[in-house]
Design an enzyme around this catalytic site. Structure first.
Site, mmCIF file in Angstrom:
data_model
loop_
_atom_site.group_PDB
_atom_site.id
_atom_site.type_symbol
_atom_site.label_atom_id
_atom_site.label_comp_id
_atom_site.label_asym_id
_atom_site.label_seq_id
_atom_site.Cartn_x
_atom_site.Cartn_y
_atom_site.Cartn_z
ATOM 1 N N LYS A 148 -1.289 -9.293 2.793
ATOM 2 C CA LYS A 148 -0.558 -8.827 3.976
ATOM 3 C C LYS A 148 -1.447 -7.842 4.728
ATOM 4 O O LYS A 148 -2.141 -7.050 4.092
ATOM 5 C CB LYS A 148 0.759 -8.161 3.573
ATOM 6 C CG LYS A 148 1.548 -7.601 4.772
ATOM 7 C CD LYS A 148 2.981 -7.277 4.434
ATOM 8 C CE LYS A 148 3.200 -5.943 3.790
ATOM 9 N NZ LYS A 148 2.720 -4.774 4.572
ATOM 10 N N GLU B 232 -1.609 -5.473 8.660
ATOM 11 C CA GLU B 232 -0.816 -4.962 9.775
ATOM 12 C C GLU B 232 -1.445 -5.332 11.118
ATOM 13 O O GLU B 232 -2.669 -5.438 11.229
ATOM 14 C CB GLU B 232 -0.685 -3.435 9.656
ATOM 15 C CG GLU B 232 0.059 -3.013 8.394
ATOM 16 C CD GLU B 232 0.275 -1.510 8.274
ATOM 17 O OE1 GLU B 232 -0.118 -0.761 9.197
ATOM 18 O OE2 GLU B 232 0.851 -1.092 7.252
ATOM 19 N N ASP C 148 0.843 -1.198 0.000
ATOM 20 C CA ASP C 148 0.000 0.000 0.000
ATOM 21 C C ASP C 148 0.879 1.250 0.000
ATOM 22 O O ASP C 148 0.362 2.384 -0.087
ATOM 23 C CB ASP C 148 -1.015 -0.014 1.148
ATOM 24 C CG ASP C 148 -0.363 -0.053 2.512
ATOM 25 O OD1 ASP C 148 0.866 -0.244 2.592
ATOM 26 O OD2 ASP C 148 -1.090 0.085 3.517
ATOM 27 N N GLU D 17 9.169 -4.140 10.668
ATOM 28 C CA GLU D 17 9.613 -2.838 10.142
ATOM 29 C C GLU D 17 10.134 -1.953 11.269
ATOM 30 O O GLU D 17 9.457 -1.749 12.289
ATOM 31 C CB GLU D 17 8.452 -2.149 9.405
ATOM 32 C CG GLU D 17 8.865 -0.797 8.839
ATOM 33 C CD GLU D 17 7.914 -0.255 7.771
ATOM 34 O OE1 GLU D 17 6.967 -0.956 7.360
ATOM 35 O OE2 GLU D 17 8.151 0.895 7.341
ATOM 36 N N ASP E 201 -1.065 -6.054 -0.235
ATOM 37 C CA ASP E 201 -1.463 -5.430 1.027
ATOM 38 C C ASP E 201 -2.968 -5.202 1.071
ATOM 39 O O ASP E 201 -3.562 -4.734 0.081
ATOM 40 C CB ASP E 201 -0.805 -4.053 1.153
ATOM 41 C CG ASP E 201 0.420 -4.059 2.048
ATOM 42 O OD1 ASP E 201 0.517 -4.938 2.926
ATOM 43 O OD2 ASP E 201 1.276 -3.178 1.855
#
Ligand code: KIV
Length: 276
Positions: A124, A126, A55, A193, A94
């Protein structure tokens, strides 16, 4: 090596089980973002194991300041192009902000749509403990999930911008708990990250799924970068991104040469024109 001729060894097509097998063999995974067919074909031929339709398309390609405005409608055409171009790489898309946080049902509806419409191999999303129910629901439906921990750009307003995460004992413990939660929920890999080197190393030891680092040091099972940072397309890149080329400068020079040759009529010449 000419463009689109693969120099790599290993599986003909990277499938989900190859990720865990690579970790078990101690073989590092190389992952790069891609947002279109042209770059996806080049990175695939270069031997990239995983292509991420991130993204980050919002910042990198669409000129937004953050990933927050990115929609499923922005992601689908990009992922479709990347999946079409990738002959070997495992393609991950994403799920953008607002498309999965409401719960497992919303995540399932979004992931089924992107899976049907793109040909991607995994999604993916978060979050750790908070996203575990979504990861479980997608995994149960047959959709592989890559998790994303540490600095999570979709929460940048809460985190106060791009800052290293997992500093201090309680932050380390909570990151480790997040990593274990996503593994238990069925995630096939986890992106870390902006995490300190020793914390990323510890998480890499305690989970069986591969960790893919970005600003998380050398001990992760793989590395990911945003391709425009890696290729030096812009004047600034984050501290953790090595610039393997200066393509922005080269492209601007090519464009300047073109402008000047159009203006002075030296392009097109006989070689680039047709006789009757
Ligand atoms: O969207 C993206 O590019 C990402 C990477 C930073 C891992 O999520």
């Amino acid at each position: 090596m000419s463009a689109h001729t693969s120099p790599t060894q290993g599986p003909k097509r990277v499938r989900v089980h190859h990720l865990a097998e690579a970790k078990a063999r101690g073989e590092k995974l190389a992952m790069l973002t891609a947002y279109d067919a042209v770059t996806a074909a080049i990175f695939d031929a270069a031997g990239m194991d995983i292509l991420l339709v991130g993204d980050s398309i919002g910042n990198v390609m669409h000129g937004h300041a953050t990933t927050i405005p990115v929609t499923v409608g922005d992601m689908i055409p990009a992922a479709r192009a990347v999946a079409r171009a990738a002959k070997r790489a495992f393609v991950v898309i994403d799920l953008p902000f607002g498309s999965y946080e409401a719960g497992p049902q919303q995540a399932l509806e979004t992931a089924v749509r992107v899976f049907k419409e793109t040909g991607a191999d995994a999604v993916k999303l978060e979050g750790g403990v908070r996203s575990a129910p979504q990861i479980r629901a997608l995994t149960d439906a047959g959709i592989p999930v890559v998790a994303h921990l540490g600095y999570t750009p979709q929460s940048e307003n809460l985190l106060g911008g791009p800052r290293v995460q997992g500093r201090g004992d309680s932050a380390v413990e909570s990151l480790a708990a997040d990593a274990q939660a996503v593994e238990e929920a069925g995630a096939v890999a986890v992106v870390l990250e902006m995490v300190p080197v020793d914390v990323a190393a510890r998480i890499t030891e305690i989970v069986r799924i591969p960790t893919i680092g970005i600003g998380a040091g050398p001990h992760c099972d793989g590395q990911v970068l945003v391709w425009t940072d890696m290729a030096g397309m812009t004047s600034w890149s984050p501290r953790f991104a090595r610039r393997y080329a200066e393509l922005g400068v080269a492209l601007q020079q090519a464009a300047e040469d073109y402008v000047s040759e159009v203006k002075d009529s030296s392009f097109p010449d006989a070689e680039h024109s047709f006789d009757k």
